[in-house]
Design a protein around this motif. Sequence first.
Motif, PDB file in Angstrom:
ATOM      1  N   LEU A  58       0.825  -1.212   0.000  1.00 20.01           N
ATOM      2  CA  LEU A  58       0.000   0.000   0.000  1.00 20.01           C
ATOM      3  C   LEU A  58       0.856   1.259   0.000  1.00 20.01           C
ATOM      4  O   LEU A  58       0.536   2.252  -0.665  1.00 20.01           O
ATOM      5  N   PHE A  59       1.957   1.211   0.726  1.00 23.47           N
ATOM      6  CA  PHE A  59       2.819   2.392   0.832  1.00 23.47           C
ATOM      7  C   PHE A  59       3.735   2.542  -0.376  1.00 23.47           C
ATOM      8  O   PHE A  59       4.367   3.580  -0.549  1.00 23.47           O
ATOM      9  N   VAL A  61       2.705   1.320  -3.831  1.00 25.51           N
ATOM     10  CA  VAL A  61       1.953   1.540  -5.076  1.00 25.51           C
ATOM     11  C   VAL A  61       0.810   2.526  -4.904  1.00 25.51           C
ATOM     12  O   VAL A  61       0.219   2.960  -5.906  1.00 25.51           O
ATOM     13  N   GLY A  62       0.447   2.861  -3.667  1.00 25.58           N
ATOM     14  CA  GLY A  62      -0.661   3.774  -3.452  1.00 25.58           C
ATOM     15  C   GLY A  62      -1.985   3.043  -3.279  1.00 25.58           C
ATOM     16  O   GLY A  62      -2.109   1.861  -3.633  1.00 25.58           O
ATOM     17  N   PRO A  63      -3.016   3.729  -2.751  1.00 30.23           N
ATOM     18  CA  PRO A  63      -4.281   3.061  -2.424  1.00 30.23           C
ATOM     19  C   PRO A  63      -5.044   2.519  -3.624  1.00 30.23           C
ATOM     20  O   PRO A  63      -5.667   1.456  -3.531  1.00 30.23           O
ATOM     21  N   THR A  64      -5.025   3.206  -4.755  1.00 35.57           N
ATOM     22  CA  THR A  64      -5.825   2.759  -5.905  1.00 35.57           C
ATOM     23  C   THR A  64      -5.319   1.427  -6.456  1.00 35.57           C
ATOM     24  O   THR A  64      -6.081   0.452  -6.580  1.00 35.57           O
ATOM     25  N   PHE A  66      -3.355  -0.609  -4.995  1.00 36.50           N
ATOM     26  CA  PHE A  66      -3.406  -1.616  -3.943  1.00 36.50           C
ATOM     27  C   PHE A  66      -4.794  -2.249  -3.864  1.00 36.50           C
ATOM     28  O   PHE A  66      -4.913  -3.471  -3.733  1.00 36.50           O
ATOM     29  N   CYS A  67      -5.847  -1.439  -3.960  1.00 33.28           N
ATOM     30  CA  CYS A  67      -7.204  -1.976  -3.903  1.00 33.28           C
ATOM     31  C   CYS A  67      -7.474  -2.909  -5.082  1.00 33.28           C
ATOM     32  O   CYS A  67      -8.096  -3.968  -4.926  1.00 33.28           O
TER      33      CYS A  67
END
Length: 259
Positions: A58-59, A61-64, A66-67
């Motif tokens: 998550l830290f 690739v970012g939240p998008t 990662f989801c």
Amino acid sequence: MFLVTALYLWTHPQVNDAALAPDALFRAAFLYPPGPFLVPPSGTLPYELVCYLGFAALFVVGPTLFCVAAVVWCGVVLAQWYDWTSVAESLWMSPRVLEWFLGAAGALFVLRVRPHVSALWLTLSVIAVLVMAVVDDVGIARGSYHDIRNFALPYLLVIVAGAGYELAAPRRYPWLLVLLGEASYSIYLTHFYLIRIVVYPVYGHPIIAAWLGSTVQDLVVLTTVLAGGVACWAVIERPLLRRSRRFVGTRPHVRSAGG
């Protein structure tokens, strides 16, 4: 706990000799499956480490992204679980990953929605867990075991309802319940061998068994296991947590009715 358990097994032959083999000791020390693990409850920890590593993305690739990756990951695990496809037998493809992500979704729901839940809903969620416990026991008696399928949703309901109950109004709890909550992880790790140490002498000795009776024996075992777990928490876990929290800040304390 690892060293204490190793000493116990070394002084009690035939209890779990396989766990003292050099390769087993290595796997147990570094939480590398498959076991046998010196501390049997720690067999779930490798799954947690895998999920921690997964969430570390998550830290990066970012939240998008990662989801998206999380949905794909869970989809592949689910497909393999139901034999729709076969990818690989590994911790990364374990159904426990689904349980982990479900808990994360519940935590995100609480943080974003901040639901206010009454005691009635919390009680109903606890009843749901108890009902599933009976269903699970019946399944085990019939030769089937589906703990993740049976308990994932009821546990999620308890977590969300419990958090919502806390958010609805300030709460105060008896100090003993707060203490057991603080020490719950140590109780979880130590209960296996504490039960062995206590149950065998109490239930195996005819004079003690006849003098105490079954109800008192159960209370003695329960009290001893809880006390031993709390002692492990006070001597080992709490000091280690205090040192680690110097680097991550201070967490809020749950208030107890005892002060």
